[in-house]
Design an enzyme around this catalytic site. Sequence first.
Site, PDB file in Angstrom:
ATOM      1  N   LEU A 191       0.821  -1.210   0.000  1.00 28.77           N
ATOM      2  CA  LEU A 191       0.000   0.000   0.000  1.00 28.77           C
ATOM      3  C   LEU A 191       0.854   1.258   0.000  1.00 28.77           C
ATOM      4  O   LEU A 191       2.000   1.255   0.439  1.00 28.77           O
ATOM      5  CB  LEU A 191      -0.991  -0.007   1.162  1.00 28.77           C
ATOM      6  CG  LEU A 191      -0.483   0.154   2.589  1.00 28.77           C
ATOM      7  CD1 LEU A 191      -0.399   1.617   2.964  1.00 28.77           C
ATOM      8  CD2 LEU A 191      -1.454  -0.543   3.520  1.00 28.77           C
ATOM      9  N   HIS A 192       0.279   2.312  -0.543  1.00 29.26           N
ATOM     10  CA  HIS A 192       0.960   3.603  -0.651  1.00 29.26           C
ATOM     11  C   HIS A 192      -0.095   4.687  -0.855  1.00 29.26           C
ATOM     12  O   HIS A 192      -1.127   4.449  -1.459  1.00 29.26           O
ATOM     13  CB  HIS A 192       1.979   3.616  -1.789  1.00 29.26           C
ATOM     14  CG  HIS A 192       1.449   3.122  -3.099  1.00 29.26           C
ATOM     15  ND1 HIS A 192       1.221   1.784  -3.354  1.00 29.26           N
ATOM     16  CD2 HIS A 192       1.082   3.789  -4.209  1.00 29.26           C
ATOM     17  CE1 HIS A 192       0.752   1.646  -4.578  1.00 29.26           C
ATOM     18  NE2 HIS A 192       0.646   2.856  -5.126  1.00 29.26           N
ATOM     19  N   THR A 193       0.183   5.863  -0.314  1.00 31.39           N
ATOM     20  CA  THR A 193      -0.719   6.995  -0.443  1.00 31.39           C
ATOM     21  C   THR A 193      -0.203   7.936  -1.528  1.00 31.39           C
ATOM     22  O   THR A 193       0.928   8.404  -1.448  1.00 31.39           O
ATOM     23  CB  THR A 193      -0.821   7.779   0.885  1.00 31.39           C
ATOM     24  OG1 THR A 193      -1.267   6.898   1.915  1.00 31.39           O
ATOM     25  CG2 THR A 193      -1.792   8.944   0.761  1.00 31.39           C
TER      26      THR A 193
END
Length: 179
Positions: free
Chosen positions: A122-124
């Site tokens: 995951l990454h924003t």
Amino acid sequence: MDQVFAPWRIEWIKRDEQNPDIEECVFCEFPEMDADRENRIVARSEHAFVLLNNYPYSPGHVMVIPHAHTGEYGDLTEAELLDHARLKQRTFDALETGLGPDGFNAGLNLGDGAGGSIDDHLHTHIVPRWQGDTNFMPVISDTNVIVQALEETYDQLHEAFAAQDGARVVDAETAVTFD
């Protein structure tokens, strides 16, 4: 949607191997390499780092990425969540200082159906926006125009992160770090 890049970017786009030194996960391996500028890691904290997007929607498009290899937001520990959130705050501050946008789009692509190209880590995404940054190109020709080279964006953000309280700077080739 097509992307229009500056001519010097064609070498990156046409290279034979996308990441020849990466065996598993680019988001796990990039922070372990001694090549922050080359890999476009502009800032780091204990549990996360900030990476310029190689195919930005607008200048300054970055990703704040936890070190933990998971695609499940609920898998992050309390310390990882807090650190990730704090680094996002610092990233908004650095983008405001370095690029002066009028606003931001920020969000996560979670799960196969969300459209992310890397769904197992995951990454924003944080995308700076300016009034009027959507022009006729996306409407008429389904094309975005990228108006700034990634190297220039890296320099501006590196300087803006370096100016923040608690920043540790080794040199312009190494990501700014925070405790």
